[in-house]
Design a protein around this motif. Sequence first.
Motif, PDB file in Angstrom:
ATOM      1  N   ALA A 274       0.816  -1.219   0.000  1.00  0.00           N
ATOM      2  CA  ALA A 274       0.000   0.000   0.000  1.00  0.00           C
ATOM      3  C   ALA A 274       0.845   1.262   0.000  1.00  0.00           C
ATOM      4  O   ALA A 274       0.357   2.333  -0.385  1.00  0.00           O
ATOM      5  CB  ALA A 274      -0.934   0.000   1.206  1.00  0.00           C
ATOM      6  N   GLY A 275       2.109   1.165   0.445  1.00  0.00           N
ATOM      7  CA  GLY A 275       2.966   2.348   0.423  1.00  0.00           C
ATOM      8  C   GLY A 275       3.779   2.587   1.669  1.00  0.00           C
ATOM      9  O   GLY A 275       4.478   3.604   1.760  1.00  0.00           O
ATOM     10  N   MET A 276       3.733   1.707   2.673  1.00  0.00           N
ATOM     11  CA  MET A 276       4.560   1.884   3.865  1.00  0.00           C
ATOM     12  C   MET A 276       6.034   1.776   3.491  1.00  0.00           C
ATOM     13  O   MET A 276       6.451   0.823   2.853  1.00  0.00           O
ATOM     14  CB  MET A 276       4.217   0.822   4.914  1.00  0.00           C
ATOM     15  N   THR A 277       6.817   2.763   3.897  1.00  0.00           N
ATOM     16  CA  THR A 277       8.246   2.747   3.601  1.00  0.00           C
ATOM     17  C   THR A 277       9.094   2.628   4.858  1.00  0.00           C
ATOM     18  O   THR A 277      10.314   2.492   4.765  1.00  0.00           O
ATOM     19  CB  THR A 277       8.668   4.021   2.851  1.00  0.00           C
ATOM     20  N   CYS A 278       8.459   2.707   6.030  1.00  0.00           N
ATOM     21  CA  CYS A 278       9.197   2.580   7.285  1.00  0.00           C
ATOM     22  C   CYS A 278       8.263   1.997   8.339  1.00  0.00           C
ATOM     23  O   CYS A 278       7.161   2.515   8.547  1.00  0.00           O
ATOM     24  CB  CYS A 278       9.741   3.932   7.740  1.00  0.00           C
ATOM     25  N   ALA A 279       8.686   0.911   8.977  1.00  0.00           N
ATOM     26  CA  ALA A 279       7.886   0.271  10.017  1.00  0.00           C
ATOM     27  C   ALA A 279       8.400   0.717  11.383  1.00  0.00           C
ATOM     28  O   ALA A 279       9.583   0.578  11.678  1.00  0.00           O
ATOM     29  CB  ALA A 279       7.980  -1.245   9.891  1.00  0.00           C
ATOM     30  N   ARG A 280       7.491   1.256  12.190  1.00  0.00           N
ATOM     31  CA  ARG A 280       7.866   1.729  13.531  1.00  0.00           C
ATOM     32  C   ARG A 280       7.504   0.677  14.570  1.00  0.00           C
ATOM     33  O   ARG A 280       6.355   0.248  14.657  1.00  0.00           O
ATOM     34  CB  ARG A 280       7.150   3.042  13.858  1.00  0.00           C
ATOM     35  N   ILE A 281       8.474   0.269  15.352  1.00  0.00           N
ATOM     36  CA  ILE A 281       8.264  -0.667  16.457  1.00  0.00           C
ATOM     37  C   ILE A 281       8.416   0.115  17.756  1.00  0.00           C
ATOM     38  O   ILE A 281       9.462   0.716  18.003  1.00  0.00           O
ATOM     39  CB  ILE A 281       9.262  -1.833  16.405  1.00  0.00           C
ATOM     40  N   ASN A 282       7.375   0.112  18.574  1.00  0.00           N
ATOM     41  CA  ASN A 282       7.366   0.862  19.828  1.00  0.00           C
ATOM     42  C   ASN A 282       7.859  -0.037  20.951  1.00  0.00           C
ATOM     43  O   ASN A 282       7.185  -0.990  21.348  1.00  0.00           O
ATOM     44  CB  ASN A 282       5.948   1.360  20.127  1.00  0.00           C
ATOM     45  N   CYS A 283       9.037   0.265  21.471  1.00  0.00           N
ATOM     46  CA  CYS A 283       9.634  -0.568  22.518  1.00  0.00           C
ATOM     47  C   CYS A 283       8.916  -0.447  23.863  1.00  0.00           C
ATOM     48  O   CYS A 283       9.250  -1.177  24.795  1.00  0.00           O
ATOM     49  CB  CYS A 283      11.108  -0.211  22.691  1.00  0.00           C
ATOM     50  N   ALA A 284       7.952   0.463  23.961  1.00  0.00           N
ATOM     51  CA  ALA A 284       7.179   0.571  25.201  1.00  0.00           C
ATOM     52  C   ALA A 284       6.182  -0.574  25.328  1.00  0.00           C
ATOM     53  O   ALA A 284       5.560  -0.740  26.377  1.00  0.00           O
ATOM     54  CB  ALA A 284       6.450   1.912  25.250  1.00  0.00           C
ATOM     55  N   HIS A 285       6.019  -1.367  24.264  1.00  0.00           N
ATOM     56  CA  HIS A 285       5.055  -2.462  24.280  1.00  0.00           C
ATOM     57  C   HIS A 285       5.704  -3.745  23.769  1.00  0.00           C
ATOM     58  O   HIS A 285       6.701  -3.728  23.058  1.00  0.00           O
ATOM     59  CB  HIS A 285       3.840  -2.120  23.411  1.00  0.00           C
ATOM     60  N   ASP A 286       5.120  -4.863  24.156  1.00  0.00           N
ATOM     61  CA  ASP A 286       5.555  -6.191  23.708  1.00  0.00           C
ATOM     62  C   ASP A 286       6.983  -6.478  24.189  1.00  0.00           C
ATOM     63  O   ASP A 286       7.372  -6.034  25.259  1.00  0.00           O
ATOM     64  CB  ASP A 286       5.408  -6.322  22.188  1.00  0.00           C
ATOM     65  N   GLY A 287       7.765  -7.192  23.422  1.00  0.00           N
ATOM     66  CA  GLY A 287       9.105  -7.569  23.841  1.00  0.00           C
ATOM     67  C   GLY A 287       9.913  -8.079  22.668  1.00  0.00           C
ATOM     68  O   GLY A 287       9.457  -8.111  21.513  1.00  0.00           O
ATOM     69  N   GLU A 288      11.136  -8.536  22.938  1.00  0.00           N
ATOM     70  CA  GLU A 288      12.068  -8.886  21.875  1.00  0.00           C
ATOM     71  C   GLU A 288      11.550  -9.950  20.914  1.00  0.00           C
ATOM     72  O   GLU A 288      11.732  -9.818  19.702  1.00  0.00           O
ATOM     73  CB  GLU A 288      13.408  -9.310  22.485  1.00  0.00           C
ATOM     74  N   PRO A 289      10.895 -11.027  21.397  1.00  0.00           N
ATOM     75  CA  PRO A 289      10.396 -12.012  20.425  1.00  0.00           C
ATOM     76  C   PRO A 289       9.404 -11.408  19.422  1.00  0.00           C
ATOM     77  O   PRO A 289       9.461 -11.718  18.223  1.00  0.00           O
ATOM     78  CB  PRO A 289       9.729 -13.072  21.318  1.00  0.00           C
ATOM     79  N   VAL A 290       8.506 -10.546  19.913  1.00  0.00           N
ATOM     80  CA  VAL A 290       7.537  -9.900  19.023  1.00  0.00           C
ATOM     81  C   VAL A 290       8.252  -8.934  18.083  1.00  0.00           C
ATOM     82  O   VAL A 290       7.976  -8.905  16.876  1.00  0.00           O
ATOM     83  CB  VAL A 290       6.457  -9.167  19.837  1.00  0.00           C
ATOM     84  N   TRP A 291       9.179  -8.145  18.611  1.00  0.00           N
ATOM     85  CA  TRP A 291       9.906  -7.186  17.778  1.00  0.00           C
ATOM     86  C   TRP A 291      10.664  -7.902  16.663  1.00  0.00           C
ATOM     87  O   TRP A 291      10.669  -7.457  15.514  1.00  0.00           O
ATOM     88  CB  TRP A 291      10.881  -6.366  18.614  1.00  0.00           C
ATOM     89  N   GLN A 292      11.318  -9.024  17.020  1.00  0.00           N
ATOM     90  CA  GLN A 292      12.090  -9.759  16.019  1.00  0.00           C
ATOM     91  C   GLN A 292      11.187 -10.309  14.924  1.00  0.00           C
ATOM     92  O   GLN A 292      11.505 -10.226  13.728  1.00  0.00           O
ATOM     93  CB  GLN A 292      12.846 -10.910  16.694  1.00  0.00           C
ATOM     94  N   ALA A 293      10.044 -10.847  15.343  1.00  0.00           N
ATOM     95  CA  ALA A 293       9.114 -11.411  14.358  1.00  0.00           C
ATOM     96  C   ALA A 293       8.569 -10.334  13.432  1.00  0.00           C
ATOM     97  O   ALA A 293       8.416 -10.550  12.218  1.00  0.00           O
ATOM     98  CB  ALA A 293       7.973 -12.136  15.070  1.00  0.00           C
TER      99      ALA A 293
END
Length: 635
Positions: free
Chosen positions: A167-186
């Motif tokens: 659709a046009g996303m050029t940058c994915a933002r991951i908010n470290c205030a939520h979830d954790g490393e396994p989710v961020w990595q996935a």
Amino acid sequence: MVKGREGAGQAPWEGEDVEALIGELFALKNGLLEAQGDQRDAVAAVHPEHVAGATNLVHYVALRQRDVRSLQDRLARMGLSSLGRAESHVMANLDKVLGLLHRLCGRPWSVMSADEPAGYNSARRLLAAHADALLGAAPPACPVRIMVTMPAEAAEDYGLVRDMVLAGMTCARINCAHDGEPVWQAIADNVKRAAAEAGRSCRIHMDLGGPKLRTGPVEPGPAVLKWKPGRDALGRVIRPARIGLHPFGESPGADVPADAHLGVDGEWLAQLVTGDAVEFVDARGAHRRLDIVDVQTWGCMAESSRTAYVVPETRLTLSSERLVHGRRTSGVGDIPPGPAVLKLHNGERIVLGNGGLTGRPAAPGPEGATRPATIGCTLPEALRRIHVGQRVYFDDGRIRGVVRGVSHGKAEVEITRAREEGDRLAPDKGINLPDTDIDVPALTDTDRADLAFAVTVADSIGLSFVRSPVDVILLQEALRMLGAEHLGIVLKIENRAAFGQLPELLLTAMRSRCAGLMIARGDLAVEIGYERLAEVQEEILWCAEAAHMPVIWATQVLEGLAKTGQPSRAEITDAAMGERAECVMLNKGPHIVEAIETLVGIVSRMAGHQHKKQSWLRRLRSWDLDDADLPAPTR
């Protein structure tokens, strides 16, 4: 001397006027050069790629410390540049005007390019290069990059991530205030896979949580089960409430439709038959009745034509005369506790304490007094610097108060703004202290731990709640120790302190090769006041352009569309304003793919009309309904 006529009077470039303007402009230029000398050490400390931007920023700040509106008006009346678009090339613009004025009055002029850190074209090239380095190249059909905050389900739903990239996303933002490393990595893995399969670039940006002030835990509300029948406009019952009765701990499941489910004694339940009546007194002392209308293997379905409030102490009594033996009453259970929220009203007082303080509603105290409501603050260091009279805002400013007393690490806050019927305050909601000088590093111990992981997957790092240049230096040093100096850094401007030191923050950020700003308009609006947000966000855009530094336009862009599928008219206009930044950020929502597509269309069309503050006079064809260039409606 050049002479001319303007109407019946003299031309605006009569010699005396030109000479006066030349004198004023030279005085202005000397002031900018003097400021450059004063900031020599700060400019010398920046990365070589940012020397031009740092120098120009110093010139721009010096220019804006003067009121030059009269000078601008006189220049504009002569058909010359009024310096109103000089952000990216202040000295070059000033020299161009001086050169034209010299030629108007027949005086010699030599180009003073040695004093100019950047000209019109070179400044645009520098900003474009810095934006590409931080955020990746903008798509060919869209003038800005589009950053999207990734939901947790993006870790498992590859199809969603793929659709966002397409659709046009050029940058994915991951908010470290939520979830954790396994989710961020996935999430990062899915983003990289989707970008590779689509043959597109999609950067990964990780926002550190920072020292966010939030409300602490709140004790659950009382366990109460409420049901009410359906009524028409006149209050007449048109549909009884349906209540499923099941043995304690044995929920019948979601496939049994009911307005409420209630656990009861299994032996008592087994006695019930269709047509039985069950009576009880609810939590308000009201006499109520349940009529058994169906018996199933999982339990019974009952109906009630009256509103009722059932609590764990409620007793149900079978009123049927057919029972000679057997149990006639049953207790109730499986009633979930109420939501963990406080309801606050104007004039009420609440005690704000450290994170270990459990939130509780107001309650009767000794001798008829009222014990005020309490709530914890996840950053107790802030309470050590709070003073009487300072403002306290909860939940993005939705609830507001003023400190009336401070003692023993706690603050008593009087609520000054809440809805007439009261406002609910839940755990983990933001707290803003716009008047309090909070001396807390922006890089917390948690952030340092998160950073060690982030550098393995991210292209850029966001520094939340930055307040001073020291915060920026701490992040730069941490990245250096991790061997990740190549990563871009993004300063989130979201409080009064950051805005008050914006030039210093920019100069410090420019010590890194790759840097940018995010205008986090949510917290910023709360801190400075909503009525000032429009003015402040403009000033941030101007300063960033002067520094040739890319900007991310963030907070609530197309929020209604992303969450509900239906945008408001105001947010469409707001999204169009995002064209003036190098990147626009969208928050997550069930309609995020449609929001991305809509944003791409909006900013692509606006690029034909405007760049930064400069209007492009493209041929207008909007009234031609047959014109192929007319924007198509969003789906």
